[in-house]
Scaffold this active site. Structure first.
Site, mmCIF file in Angstrom:
data_model
loop_
_atom_site.group_PDB
_atom_site.id
_atom_site.type_symbol
_atom_site.label_atom_id
_atom_site.label_comp_id
_atom_site.label_asym_id
_atom_site.label_seq_id
_atom_site.Cartn_x
_atom_site.Cartn_y
_atom_site.Cartn_z
ATOM 1 N N ILE A 191 -0.127 13.248 -15.022
ATOM 2 C CA ILE A 191 -0.560 12.898 -16.367
ATOM 3 C C ILE A 191 -1.180 14.151 -16.969
ATOM 4 C CG2 ILE A 191 -0.865 10.431 -15.975
ATOM 5 C CD1 ILE A 191 -3.792 10.835 -15.521
ATOM 6 N N ASP A 192 -1.198 14.228 -18.279
ATOM 7 C CA ASP A 192 -1.641 15.436 -18.961
ATOM 8 C C ASP A 192 -3.105 15.758 -18.666
ATOM 9 O OD1 ASP A 192 0.853 15.562 -20.153
ATOM 10 O OD2 ASP A 192 0.213 14.456 -21.935
ATOM 11 N N LYS A 193 -3.443 17.010 -18.839
ATOM 12 C CA LYS A 193 -4.807 17.492 -18.613
ATOM 13 C C LYS A 193 -5.842 16.638 -19.360
ATOM 14 C CE LYS A 193 -7.680 21.552 -19.778
ATOM 15 N NZ LYS A 193 -8.273 21.081 -21.049
ATOM 16 N N ARG A 212 2.744 10.245 -26.339
ATOM 17 C CA ARG A 212 2.252 11.071 -27.446
ATOM 18 C C ARG A 212 3.376 11.364 -28.439
ATOM 19 N NH1 ARG A 212 -0.388 15.977 -24.274
ATOM 20 N NH2 ARG A 212 -1.097 16.595 -26.368
#
Length: 304
Positions: free
Chosen positions: A135-137, A235
């Protein structure tokens, strides 16, 4: 050092932009760095990034040897939701990168995992031990970790076959009028900005289901369920239907809610256990800043 050569054909425009398109395997920042360091020549002369290319120009790039990144164990706090001999479920905080890279050589989830356990799968090479999916930062929440290669393959197959359950909670700009919906739109790398993904005709199939949880005067709280798992999928998809995620620095508007990045949390994770074959489902609470923002919206607190 590796030499890369190319002769300009029909390409037009600035040298840096043309090189980004021609050598698409490299990032824009890499190419700009090589230009700055004098590693790019046009017709055997070092040339600036804003040079306008011409038909027949002979370009040569002296690509430096890639720096070897080694993942090392670091004593970093780790919230383990579940663990046995096969798998772990981790609740990742916002701001933590999943695995080391050139821009983030340490302080990552992998560094923390290596300190926590010496049993991690090896399929995804030495800098991604145990990592089945990411998962993204600046996205918080749950992800699965494999403790051996057999478990890794089993879990990865569930993701590939769309059998794993992954639900996110997101706060988006705008008031979504319908209660639920499905976004089916192919995703690939943006033609305009290599740091971004976008809905493109030649992209990979991407499907996101969403359901409205709560509406506010200018925002909507939604639950998004992934059917596929493309980079930045939620997103990109929410921005595509013109309800971008609040706080998203890459896909959202400049005027947005302030938090620790996008208001996106991987809340629910479910999968079949590699050994027992039990279907396991886990859930995690929203981060404090997320809950505080929701309370302020419910109380009509003004945001600057």
């Amino acid at each position: 050092m590796e030499l890369l050569n190319y002769t300009i054909q029909d390409e037009k425009g600035r040298l840096d932009k043309v090189l980004t398109e021609v050598f698409s395997q490299f990032s824009r920042s890499q190419i700009q760095g090589w230009l700055k360091d004098g590693r790019v020549t046009v017709n055997e002369e070092v040339t600036r990034a804003n040079y306008k290319v011409k038909h027949g120009d002979k370009i040569e790039i002296s690509r430096p040897e890639p720096r070897v990144i080694e993942a090392v164990a670091q004593d970093i706090p780790l919230e383990v939701i579940y663990e046995d001999d096969e798998v772990m479920v981790i609740n990742k905080p916002q701001g933590m990168v999943v695995h080391p890279s050139a821009g983030h050589p340490d302080g990552t989830l992998v560094n923390a995992l290596m300190n926590h356990s010496d049993k991690l799968s090896t399929i995804n090479d030495v800098i991604r031990p145990g990592i089945v999916h990411r998962i993204d930062k600046d996205t918080s929440g749950l992800l699965m970790v494999a403790k051996n290669d057999e478990a890794h393959l089993f879990l990865a197959d569930q993701l590939k076959e769309r059998k794993a359950l992954r639900k996110y909670v997101a706060l988006v700009h705008g008031v979504i009028p319908h209660d639920k919906g499905t976004i089916t739109a192919p995703i690939g790398r943006s033609k305009d900005n290599r740091q971004k993904q976008a809905v493109v005709k030649d992209g990979k199939l991407a499907v996101t289901h969403f359901e409205v949880l709560e509406r506010f005067s200018e925002f909507t709280l939604v639950e998004c369920q992934l059917e596929t798992g493309r980079t930045h999928q939620i997103r990109v998809h929410m921005n595509y239907i013109e309800f971008p995620i609040a706080g998203d620095p890459l896909y959202g508007p400049r005027k947005t809610l302030q938090g620790n990045g996008q208001f996106l949390h991987a809340k629910t994770l479910g999968f079949e256990h590699p050994k027992t074959h039990e279907v396991m489902t886990f859930s995690s609470d929203l981060p404090e800043v997320f809950n505080k923002t929701l309370e302020d919206l419910r109380n009509n607190v003004a945001f600057s």
